[in-house]
Design an enzyme around this catalytic site. Structure first.
Site, PDB file in Angstrom:
ATOM      1  N   TRP A   1       0.812  -1.225   0.000  1.00 42.12           N
ATOM      2  CA  TRP A   1       0.000   0.000   0.000  1.00 42.12           C
ATOM      3  C   TRP A   1       0.836   1.262   0.000  1.00 42.12           C
ATOM      4  O   TRP A   1       0.483   2.255  -0.644  1.00 42.12           O
ATOM      5  CB  TRP A   1      -1.038  -0.024   1.127  1.00 42.12           C
TER       6      TRP A   1
ATOM      7  N   ASP B   1      -1.075   6.858   6.725  1.00 42.77           N
ATOM      8  CA  ASP B   1      -2.189   6.025   6.288  1.00 42.77           C
ATOM      9  C   ASP B   1      -2.417   4.983   7.380  1.00 42.77           C
ATOM     10  O   ASP B   1      -1.628   4.050   7.542  1.00 42.77           O
ATOM     11  CB  ASP B   1      -1.825   5.356   4.949  1.00 42.77           C
TER      12      ASP B   1
ATOM     13  N   LYS C   1     -12.056  -1.519   7.560  1.00 45.69           N
ATOM     14  CA  LYS C   1     -11.325  -2.467   8.404  1.00 45.69           C
ATOM     15  C   LYS C   1     -11.903  -2.406   9.829  1.00 45.69           C
ATOM     16  O   LYS C   1     -12.536  -3.334  10.281  1.00 45.69           O
ATOM     17  CB  LYS C   1      -9.852  -2.077   8.507  1.00 45.69           C
TER      18      LYS C   1
HETATM   19  N1  PMP Z   1      -4.108   1.790   2.424  1.00 49.87           N
HETATM   20  C1  PMP Z   1      -4.156   0.625   3.100  1.00 49.87           C
HETATM   21  C2  PMP Z   1      -3.245   0.439   4.273  1.00 49.87           C
HETATM   22  C3  PMP Z   1      -5.044  -0.373   2.705  1.00 49.87           C
HETATM   23  O1  PMP Z   1      -5.102  -1.525   3.373  1.00 49.87           O
HETATM   24  C4  PMP Z   1      -5.888  -0.159   1.573  1.00 49.87           C
HETATM   25  C5  PMP Z   1      -6.884  -1.185   1.078  1.00 49.87           C
HETATM   26  N2  PMP Z   1      -6.982  -2.342   1.714  1.00 49.87           N
HETATM   27  C6  PMP Z   1      -5.790   1.078   0.907  1.00 49.87           C
HETATM   28  C7  PMP Z   1      -4.907   2.022   1.369  1.00 49.87           C
HETATM   29  C8  PMP Z   1      -6.690   1.385  -0.276  1.00 49.87           C
HETATM   30  O2  PMP Z   1      -7.954   1.663   0.226  1.00 49.87           O
HETATM   31  P1  PMP Z   1      -9.241   1.906  -0.672  1.00 49.87           P
HETATM   32  O3  PMP Z   1      -9.583   0.606  -1.305  1.00 49.87           O
HETATM   33  O4  PMP Z   1     -10.269   2.381   0.323  1.00 49.87           O
HETATM   34  O5  PMP Z   1      -8.904   2.974  -1.658  1.00 49.87           O
END
Ligand code: PMP
Length: 364
Positions: A103, A173, A197
């Site tokens: 990520w 994040d 989550k």
């Molecule tokens: N950051 C993290 C740490 C994630 O786990 C995720 C998706 N699992 C994201 C960003 C992306 O999130 P989204 O699908 O809501 O755009």
């Protein structure tokens, strides 16, 4: 399948009481007489929902008044763009990123569209099995900001300290560990976490930012990508995901009233993670943890088995026993048990028991 045994990486398990309240609200919100799916986002009822969701988050974190709390759309992924648009565009400075896994790697290309990016530490060479210690990288005091991911959801690694220099804007994040443990909000300038989550269903992302950051906004931002517009409108600049925000309010209320705050939540999360890592470590190499022990995540427990065939069998047998969501991320494979806030210790103990039985039956 069984809701209580849902180890999905996200959208993930929600507290049973919240699911019951959400179900009731879909039918009819008590006191309103309408389904939550059909109530106007301009209603007094929804204004009160947003206000309570914000005040619950403030109470849980002890968040000072100089921070704003926003409920935005576009997932955590849109923050990959909105952050550099606010903090990097036109500054002539360099943004610094810790590249610690799937990520954090996704966030970097969008930042590069807005200006210079320097990767201050890159875990690719070690396969993202571990995170850097505080003395393994050097941040610049002149950086536009430092961005990092507190919990890498795919690899199952988690920072157990706060990296960076306090005088440099710190952006985090926290999508996969927000509200799972207490932390000092004053050490952060911007935090974002999507709901799916620990907070609720997909559709809303919580952004917490120091109000003074908004003074740095460059001219010409489209309204939907301008935090100032969302703040001025109380997160109702356009039609927000009413249902998702309502559930975030219910989950944060649950954290306050049923769990009694983040210290207790952290204790429960530690007990769950300890049980699973004990099961891995006690297996004499049958289960191998993915993350370096000092960087193990309390949210996503990742491990492998001796062969892909055994992993396939593990997933089939665990599914037959009612467990779900245990397959590793498509980019990594293996097994991932996500044990977000709403996952109970009982369910984790049931998984540990299953793991021990599977190991014995596979060895014999
Ligand atoms: N950051 C993290 C740490 C994630 O786990 C995720 C998706 N699992 C994201 C960003 C992306 O999130 P989204 O699908 O809501 O755009």
């Amino acid at each position: 399948m069984n809701n209580d045994l849902n180890f999905s990486g996200g959208p993930g398990v929600l507290p049973a009481t919240v699911r019951a309240e959400a179900q009731q609200a879909i039918d009819c919100v008590p006191g309103v007489g309408l389904s939550v799916l059909g109530i106007s986002h301009r209603s007094d009822w929804f204004a009160a929902v947003v206000a309570e969701a914000e005040s619950n988050i403030r109470a849980l974190l002890g968040l000072p008044a100089d921070y704003a709390v926003l409920f935005l759309q576009g997932g955590a992924s849109l923050q990959f763009s909105m952050i550099p648009m606010l903090l990097l565009r036109g500054t002539g400075k360099t943004a610094e990123y810790l590249r610690t896994g799937y990520w954090s790697s996704k966030a970097i290309p969008d930042a590069r569209l807005e200006g210079d990016v320097r990767i201050v530490w890159d875990g690719e060479a070690n396969g993202f099995h571990r995170l850097p210690g505080p003395t393994e990288f050097v941040c610049s005091p002149d950086a536009a900001y430092l961005h990092y991911v507190s919990n890498e959801t795919v690899e199952g690694t988690q920072f157990h300290y706060i990296p960076g220099i306090d005088s440099v804007t710190r952006v985090c994040d926290m999508s996969s560990d927000f509200l799972s443990r207490p932390f000092d909000p004053n050490r952060f300038d911007l935090i974002y976490a999507h709901a799916q989550k620990n907070l609720g269903p997909a559709g809303v992302t919580v952004v917490i930012l120091r109000r003074e950051l908004l003074e740095r906004a460059p001219p010409g931002l489209p309204a939907m990508l301008d935090y100032r517009k969302h703040l001025a409108a109380g997160s109702i600049h356009n039609t927000p995901p009413v249902f998702a925000i309502h559930v975030v309010m219910l989950v944060t209320r649950w954290l306050l009233r049923s769990i009694s705050g983040l210290e207790n939540m952290a204790r429960i999360n530690q007990a769950k993670a300890a049980a699973l890592y004990r099961a891995i470590d006690a297996s004499a190499g049958f289960y191998t943890g993915w993350a370096a022990p000092e960087n193990r995540s309390l949210m996503n427990v990742t491990f492998t088995l001796p062969s892909p065939e055994l992993e396939k069998k593990f997933l089939e047998k665990s599914a037959a026993a009612g467990f779900s969501g245990l397959g590793g991320h498509r980019s990594l494979g293996g097994i991932r048990a996500s044990i977000y806030n709403a996952m109970t210790l009982e369910a984790v103990n049931a998984l540990c028991m299953f793991m021990s039985e599977f190991e014995s039956s596979s060895r014999s």
